[in-house]
Design an enzyme around this catalytic site. Structure first.
Site, mmCIF file in Angstrom:
data_model
loop_
_atom_site.group_PDB
_atom_site.id
_atom_site.type_symbol
_atom_site.label_atom_id
_atom_site.label_comp_id
_atom_site.label_asym_id
_atom_site.label_seq_id
_atom_site.Cartn_x
_atom_site.Cartn_y
_atom_site.Cartn_z
ATOM 1 N N TYR A 1 63.665 24.913 36.519
ATOM 2 C CA TYR A 1 62.586 23.996 36.889
ATOM 3 C C TYR A 1 62.118 23.173 35.690
ATOM 4 O O TYR A 1 62.132 23.637 34.548
ATOM 5 C CB TYR A 1 61.382 24.761 37.437
ATOM 6 C CG TYR A 1 61.235 24.706 38.943
ATOM 7 C CD1 TYR A 1 60.925 23.512 39.588
ATOM 8 C CD2 TYR A 1 61.390 25.845 39.739
ATOM 9 C CE1 TYR A 1 60.773 23.459 40.968
ATOM 10 C CE2 TYR A 1 61.246 25.802 41.113
ATOM 11 C CZ TYR A 1 60.935 24.603 41.726
ATOM 12 O OH TYR A 1 60.790 24.542 43.087
ATOM 13 N N ASP B 1 36.834 23.512 28.818
ATOM 14 C CA ASP B 1 35.628 23.889 28.077
ATOM 15 C C ASP B 1 34.696 22.678 28.109
ATOM 16 O O ASP B 1 34.814 21.760 27.305
ATOM 17 C CB ASP B 1 36.024 24.272 26.651
ATOM 18 C CG ASP B 1 34.856 24.793 25.824
ATOM 19 O OD1 ASP B 1 33.715 24.728 26.314
ATOM 20 O OD2 ASP B 1 35.096 25.249 24.696
ATOM 21 N N ASP C 1 54.807 31.236 33.629
ATOM 22 C CA ASP C 1 55.541 30.396 32.685
ATOM 23 C C ASP C 1 54.824 30.175 31.364
ATOM 24 O O ASP C 1 55.467 29.843 30.365
ATOM 25 C CB ASP C 1 55.881 29.048 33.328
ATOM 26 C CG ASP C 1 56.953 29.199 34.399
ATOM 27 O OD1 ASP C 1 57.845 30.038 34.198
ATOM 28 O OD2 ASP C 1 56.898 28.493 35.418
#
Length: 647
Positions: A388, A447, A304
Site C-alpha cells: 500500500y 495539540d 503502520d
C-alpha cells in the site's frame, strides 16, 4: 517557471528554529555518543529511531527564560537480549548521554533493515524452499516476494517473549512481474527477528497460485491513450511562499515543517496572521484490520506507525509526478538500524495549487460580479508500506481553513481461492484472486492552541424542535445544542449524521467583535465504525478506534493513539488508558485526537493498481474573525489563452 524545484525567498533569521528536525550531523553525533559512552550499544543493538526531543512548550512559547538546548530521543533494541532502551542525548559540544532507561516487556517498531533481513531469512530457509517446490512447483526461490507483517498479539506465550513477524509470500512469473497477483496461499512463515530464522511454517489450505498476469508499469502497458495534451503550472514570478530552513510563511500562514522516523510529516506552531491555531499536528497512529476469518488472512492488521514507522517508509518524491508546479522540497534525515546515516531526498513537498472559486456573488441590479479564485498551500509526503501507498496532505487555505487528507493507493493485499469458488469475506477481483474486505483507520493528534493554549471543547448537535410545539406551526424549526465537554470521558464521542454533529474549540479569554469567544470548528469528513468485535485481538491495542473524537489535557508523554509500543502489545496503552484518568479539559492546554476511516470493499477497478481513495477532515475558523478573512484577496487579472480559445 514550469514544474521545477525553485529557490524561494529567504526569511531573515540568524538561527534555526528549535522545533526543526534533527540535522544529519546531529543524528550522527547521537549515534557516536551512544556507541562511545554506553555499554548497552553492542554489535546486536539496533537504532530503532532518533528523533528531536522537542523542548518544553513553555520555553518555545516564551514562558520560560531557560536556555533551549538541542537534544535527541533515541529508541534502541538489542536482539541478543530482546531488550528495549530509551536514551536522551544532549547534542551540544561533544554531546553526552543525559539518561538511558531499560523499557521492559515491549517490542519497538520493526526497522527497515529488519524488513529486508526478514525476507532473506525466509528465502534461505531450506524448509520453505522444499515446501514451495512440493506444493506449488516453485523452483526459483529468487522469484518469491516476502512482505513482512507484524505478528501482533493473540494470547500466545511466544508473542509475549519473542520478537516475531508473520510474512505473506507471493511469487513473480518473471523478474519484473507484479508478484502481488500471485499470492502463495496456504503457507505462512513465522520468523524470529532476533535470530533472523524461520522458526516454523504454518500450513493451511493449498490453493493453486493464480498465474494470470496483471501488470501496471509503463514498460508493460501495450497501448496508451493518445488524447492527453500537455498541462503546465506556470508561476512566472515564482511561488508566494517563503522558507528559512524548515520555517515556512505563505500569505498570512506560518509554521515549521517537522519529520520523525515514526510519524513522518509533522507541522509545528501553525499560525494565521500571527495568531496561533495549533502547536503540533501529526498522524499519531493508523491500523488496517482485515475481515476474513481464514487462518491466512485473520492476523492481518497493520499498525503502520507503531509497527513499521511511516517516516522510515517515506518516498523520495519526483518532480512533475508526485508534485506539480513550483516546488520546494525538504529532505528527511535518519539512520539505519546499525547507525549508518541516511537521507531521504525530497521527502516532503511544498507547493501551491489553484482550487477553483473561493467566493463569488453577482448583484443582478448592478451587474457587477465579484469572484475570487482560491489558492491553497500543500504540504505532503507519501509512504510505501509493502503493497500500500499512503499520501498525507495538509492543505492551508486563504480563508484560514485547514484540511488534512489521506490518499490511499498502491496494490490490494490479495488472496487466492480455488477455481470457480467465491469468498464471503472478499471481492473476486480476477480468476482465483480475491480482495479481502478491510478497513483503514487513522488517528490525528492536534495539540490545539486557539489564540493561546487555554482552550475549551464543545460538542454541537443540530436538533429539530418538537413538532407539536405551539410556536412551530410551520414544522420547520431546528436549533443547536452546544454541550461543553468538561472531562476526558465526557469528550469521548462519535459522529452523528442525524444530528449534523460537529465540535468547536474556543478560547474563552479572547473575544471577537460580537463578544463571542474565538474558536475553530471540526468538520468531519467520510468516516466509518470498526466492524470487528471489541473482543478482536487487534482492538485490544487500538482503543483509538473506539471513538471518533477524544480530547485530553496536554501531556508530553501522551503522543500516540496506540501508546508508545503497540507492536505485540498485550493490552491497551493508548487513548483509553490516557482518558481513564478523566482529567479536566476546561480552559486547559488540550489535545484533540480525531479518528477517521474507510471501509474498503474492493472493486475490480481497484486492480491491478488502485486509484486513489481519499478521506480526511477540515478545521474552519468559527468566530475566530469578525468577517470573512479572505475578503481582502485581490481580483485575479483576466488572461486569455488564445491557443486554447481557438478550440
Amino acid at each position: 517557471m514550469t514544474s521545477k524545484e525553485v529557490k524561494t525567498i529567504k526569511i531573515n533569521s540568524e538561527t534555526r528554529h528549535p522545533l526543526e528536525p534533527l540535522s544529519i550531523a546531529e543524528i550522527g553525533l547521537a549515534v557516536s555518543v551512544l556507541k562511545k559512552q554506553s555499554d548497552k550499544v553492542t554489535s546486536t543493538t539496533r537504532f530503532v529511531s532518533i528523533t528531536l526531543r522537542e523542548p518544553p512548550k513553555e520555553k518555545i512559547l516564551g514562558k520560560s527564560n531557560e536556555k533551549i538546548t538541542r537534544e535527541a530521543d533515541v529508541v534502541l533494541f538489542n536482539n541478543e537480549t530482546n531488550s528495549c532502551y530509551e536514551a536522551r542525548i544532549l547534542l551540544e559540544d561533544e554531546g553526552h548521554i543525559v539518561s538511558l532507561e531499560h523499557i521492559p516487556n515491549v517490542q519497538p517498531t520493526m526497522t527497515i533493515d529488519e524488513q529486508m533481513e526478514c525476507e532473506q531469512a525466509v528465502l534461505r530457509s531450506t524448509e520453505f524452499q522444499e515446501l514451495i517446490l512440493k506444493h506449488y512447483g516453485i523452483e526459483d526461490v529468487n522469484r518469491v516476494m516476502v512482505d513482512i507483517w507484524s505478528s501482533g498479539y493473540y494470547g500466545e506465550e511466544e508473542e509475549r517473549t519473542h520478537r516475531l513477524a508473520r510474512p505473506l509470500c507471493f511469487v513473480r512469473s518473471d523478474p519484473t512481474d507484479n508478484g502481488y497477483t500471485h499470492p502463495i496461499e496456504g503457507l505462512r512463515p513465522v520468523v524470529d527477528l532476533n535470530t533472523m530464522e524461520v522458526i516454523r511454517i504454518e500450513i493451511y489450505n493449498h490453493y493453486p497460485i493464480p498465474y494470470v498476469n496483471f501488470n501496471y508499469t509503463s514498460d508493460r502497458i501495450k497501448k496508451f491513450r493518445d488524447d492527453i495534451r500537455p498541462f503546465e503550472i506556470i508561476q512566472p514570478e515564482g511561488p508566494s511562499f517563503q522558507t528559512d530552513g524548515n520555517q515556512v510563511s505563505w500569505q498570512k500562514w506560518s509554521f515549521i515543517v517537522g519529520f520523525t522516523m515514526r510519524e513522518g510529516l509533522v507541522l509545528h506552531n501553525l499560525t494565521y496572521d500571527n495568531r496561533s491555531i495549533f502547536y503540533r499536528g501529526a498522524l499519531s497512529e493508523m491500523v488496517v484490520p482485515y475481515g476474513d476469518p481464514a487462518e491466512q488472512q485473520a492476523r492481518k492488521n497493520a499498525f503502520d506507525c507503531g509497527e513499521y514507522g511511516l517516516g522510515c517508509s517515506t518516498n523520495s518524491l519526483e518532480l512533475g509526478c508526485d508534485c506539480l508546479g513550483c516546488i520546494k522540497y525538504f529532505d528527511a534525515n535518519m539512520c539505519s538500524s546499525r547507525g549508518d546515516l541516511l537521507v531521504i531526498k525530497n521527502a516532503i513537498c511544498l507547493h501551491e495549487e489553484d482550487v477553483g472559486i473561493l467566493w463569488k456573488h453577482t448583484d443582478r441590479r448592478l451587474n457587477n460580479p465579484e469572484v475570487r479564485r482560491s489558492r491553497r498551500l500543500v504540504i505532503s509526503s507519501i509512504a510505501t508500506i509493502e503493497n500500500y501507498e499512503y499520501g498525507f496532505f495538509w492543505y492551508l487555505y486563504q480563508d484560514a481553513s485547514i484540511h488534512f487528507e489521506v490518499k490511499m493507493t498502491g496494490i490490494l493485499s490479495l488472496g487466492a481461492i480455488p477455481p470457480e469458488q467465491k469468498s464471503a469475506y472478499g471481492s473476486i477481483i480476477a480468476p482465483q484472486l480475491f480482495g479481502p474486505y478491510h478497513q483503514h483507520f487513522f488517528n490525528v493528534r492536534l495539540d490545539l492552541a486557539i489564540d493561546g493554549v487555554d482552550n475549551t471543547a464543545y460538542m454541537v448537535d443540530v436538533e429539530a424542535d418538537p413538532d407539536d410545539a405551539e410556536y412551530n406551526r410551520f414544522h420547520n424549526a431546528f436549533h443547536i445544542n452546544k454541550i461543553r465537554l468538561d472531562t476526558e470521558k465526557q469528550a469521548r464521542s462519535h459522529l452523528s449524521l442525524e444530528k449534523s454533529r460537529s465540535w468547536i474549540f474556543e478560547n474563552n479569554s479572547t473575544r471577537n467583535a460580537i463578544g463571542q469567544p474565538t474558536g475553530y470548528k471540526l468538520y468531519p469528513g467520510e468516516n466509518c465504525m470498526p466492524l470487528s468485535s471489541k473482543n478482536a485481538w487487534w482492538r485490544k491495542r487500538a482503543s483509538f478506534v473506539d471513538y471518533h473524537v477524544w480530547v485530553t489535557p496536554f501531556h508530553e508523554n501522551e503522543m500516540f493513539g496506540s501508546g508508545n509500543y503497540p507492536n505485540q502489545c498485550q493490552s491497551d496503552i493508548g487513548l483509553h488508558k490516557y482518558t481513564e484518568q478523566d482529567r479536566s479539559i476546561v480552559n486547559r492546554d488540550i489535545v484533540l485526537w480525531y479518528t477517521f476511516g474507510v471501509t474498503h470493499i474492493p472493486r475490480q477497478e481497484d486492480f491491478p493498481v488502485m486509484p486513489v481513495v481519499v478521506c480526511g477532515f477540515t478545521l474552519k475558523p468559527n468566530g475566530f474573525f469578525d468577517i470573512n478573512p479572505s475578503s481582502d484577496i485581490p481580483k485575479a487579472i483576466k488572461k486569455i489563452d488564445e491557443a486554447c480559445c481557438k478550440n
